[in-house]
Design a protein around this motif. Structure first.
Motif, mmCIF file in Angstrom:
data_model
loop_
_atom_site.group_PDB
_atom_site.id
_atom_site.type_symbol
_atom_site.label_atom_id
_atom_site.label_comp_id
_atom_site.label_asym_id
_atom_site.label_seq_id
_atom_site.Cartn_x
_atom_site.Cartn_y
_atom_site.Cartn_z
ATOM 1 N N MET A 1 4.071 -4.254 -9.121
ATOM 2 C CA MET A 1 3.947 -2.826 -9.407
ATOM 3 C C MET A 1 3.990 -2.560 -10.914
ATOM 4 O O MET A 1 3.252 -1.717 -11.429
ATOM 5 C CB MET A 1 5.048 -2.035 -8.696
ATOM 6 C CG MET A 1 4.942 -2.025 -7.172
ATOM 7 S SD MET A 1 3.395 -1.315 -6.522
ATOM 8 C CE MET A 1 2.521 -2.827 -6.028
ATOM 9 N N ARG B 1 2.799 1.574 -3.371
ATOM 10 C CA ARG B 1 1.871 1.983 -4.424
ATOM 11 C C ARG B 1 1.589 3.493 -4.339
ATOM 12 O O ARG B 1 1.607 4.206 -5.348
ATOM 13 C CB ARG B 1 0.582 1.172 -4.274
ATOM 14 C CG ARG B 1 -0.372 1.259 -5.423
ATOM 15 C CD ARG B 1 -1.550 0.334 -5.196
ATOM 16 N NE ARG B 1 -1.198 -1.073 -5.353
ATOM 17 C CZ ARG B 1 -1.170 -1.968 -4.348
ATOM 18 N NH1 ARG B 1 -1.446 -1.594 -3.113
ATOM 19 N NH2 ARG B 1 -0.848 -3.213 -4.585
ATOM 20 N N GLU C 1 0.771 -3.455 -12.481
ATOM 21 C CA GLU C 1 -0.259 -2.465 -12.193
ATOM 22 C C GLU C 1 -0.071 -1.186 -13.000
ATOM 23 O O GLU C 1 -0.861 -0.244 -12.879
ATOM 24 C CB GLU C 1 -0.275 -2.147 -10.693
ATOM 25 C CG GLU C 1 -0.763 -3.313 -9.842
ATOM 26 C CD GLU C 1 -0.810 -2.968 -8.347
ATOM 27 O OE1 GLU C 1 -0.766 -1.759 -8.017
ATOM 28 O OE2 GLU C 1 -0.903 -3.901 -7.531
ATOM 29 N N LYS D 1 2.881 6.737 -7.010
ATOM 30 C CA LYS D 1 1.898 7.558 -7.720
ATOM 31 C C LYS D 1 2.333 9.013 -7.823
ATOM 32 O O LYS D 1 1.791 9.758 -8.650
ATOM 33 C CB LYS D 1 0.540 7.488 -7.010
ATOM 34 C CG LYS D 1 -0.178 6.153 -7.171
ATOM 35 C CD LYS D 1 -1.486 6.157 -6.377
ATOM 36 C CE LYS D 1 -2.211 4.819 -6.509
ATOM 37 N NZ LYS D 1 -3.452 4.792 -5.691
ATOM 38 N N ASP E 1 0.840 -1.203 0.000
ATOM 39 C CA ASP E 1 0.000 0.000 0.000
ATOM 40 C C ASP E 1 0.875 1.253 0.000
ATOM 41 O O ASP E 1 0.621 2.205 -0.743
ATOM 42 C CB ASP E 1 -0.908 0.009 1.237
ATOM 43 C CG ASP E 1 -2.100 -0.921 1.101
ATOM 44 O OD1 ASP E 1 -2.416 -1.298 -0.049
ATOM 45 O OD2 ASP E 1 -2.712 -1.255 2.135
#
Length: 331
Positions: free
Chosen positions: A178, A151, A181, A155, A148
């Protein structure tokens, strides 16, 4: 922006406290010292490492790049975070600790931290604005929380250092996930995991040492400017007009020296000093000259030659340092 000598350190301090970079130009000519503070964007890569020194037409111009106090963001307040926060503060980092458990996100547990935040790990970047000069350590209590955090950090702006606790297998799996994603592979591959330099660390304190060593190594290789000695600049910023002080700066070095180019020491009217150029006989000699400059104004250049002392006294460092000793304010 050009300022009076009595004001320039206040301006420099304000810039750094606001998180900005600063460039100071010092000119020494005809027995006088003048200074100018430039916008951070005026730094030129061709100047090379800070400080940049040029001698032209009887004037010596020194250009220095100052960076604000670095920030260490520790995501997870477990056993490793405690010595890590203490070491970060000792190394002059502004430390932030983040955990979702009130008993771990406790200021009493992290007395050296500037900020301790209790919130969910999925809200990390909503509570902490991660920047490109920051160092981020991800060391939560579980893999899901680590991901979490990772991630969320990916961003935004990628920090100067990003590390995550974990084995090689776990780190490889996290990188694959990652990328799957859709995160930038270059950003993902900048992750330091397993974290820390390979020193055989076992205890939380040893692991924290290995992590801080890796962070310092990464930051020093990424930035060629000097990280400001905030305590020294605060003392200089507090000088009143007419206050007598002198600043000693290492302009260049040759051979083995205790500190590198850019290191500073300030000497004040009451005889006290802030900062260091390495201690020992070389610093003691510079202190004597600095007291004269503080009293009389102006400047002088000096070469501190430690080669003879190293041979005679068994000193570890035996190189030479070119020093500038300058009045900090107008006489």
């Amino acid at each position: 922006m050009s300022t009076m000598n009595t004001e320039i350190y206040r301006s420099l301090l304000q810039n750094l406290r606001n998180g900005g970079e600063a460039v100071m130009v010092t000119r020494c000519a005809s027995g006088a010292v003048t200074r100018e503070l430039l916008d951070a964007g005026e730094w030129r890569e061709e100047w090379g490492a800070s400080p940049s020194v040029a001698d032209e037409d009887g004037e010596t111009k020194i250009i220095e790049r100052f960076l604000p106090k670095p920030r260490l963001i520790i995501l997870g307040g477990g056993h490793i975070a405690v010595p890590l926060a203490a070491m970060g503060a000792l190394l002059s980092f502004d430390v932030t600790v983040f955990d979702d458990r009130p008993s771990f996100a406790d200021k009493a547990r992290f007395p050296a931290a500037g900020e301790v935040i209790c919130d969910g790990f999925d809200r990390v970047t909503q509570r902490v604005a991660v920047g490109g000069r920051d160092a981020v350590v991800i060391a939560t209590r579980g893999h899901r929380h680590d991901l979490d955090c990772l991630r969320n950090v990916l961003k935004g702006e990628i920090p100067c250092y990003m590390g995550m606790i974990g084995s090689k297998h776990r780190a490889a799996a996290a990188r694959r996930q990652m990328e799957e994603e859709g995160f930038d592979p270059a950003a993902v591959n900048s992750l330091h995991s397993p974290i820390g330099l390979a020193i055989g660390a076992v205890t939380p304190e040893e692991i924290a040492l290995s992590v801080m060593a890796e962070i310092v190594k990464e930051r020093r290789s990424s930035y060629r400017g000097g990280f400001a000695d905030m305590g020294l600049i605060e003392r200089l910023a507090g000088l009143e007009p007419g206050g007598n002080a002198a600043v000693v700066t290492i302009l260049s070095t040759r051979g083995s020296t205790p500190r590198g180019a850019g290191a500073k020491m300030a000497v004040f009217r009451d005889g006290s000093a802030a900062g260091s150029i390495g201690g020992g006989c070389a610093e003691a000699d510079a202190l004597r000259d600095a007291r004269d400059v503080a009293a009389n104004g102006g400047y002088l250049f000096k070469t501190a030659d430690m080669t003879g002392s190293a041979e005679e006294d068994g000193m570890a460092c035996g190189g030479t340092m070119r020093l500038l000793i300058e009045s900090a304010v107008q006489p």
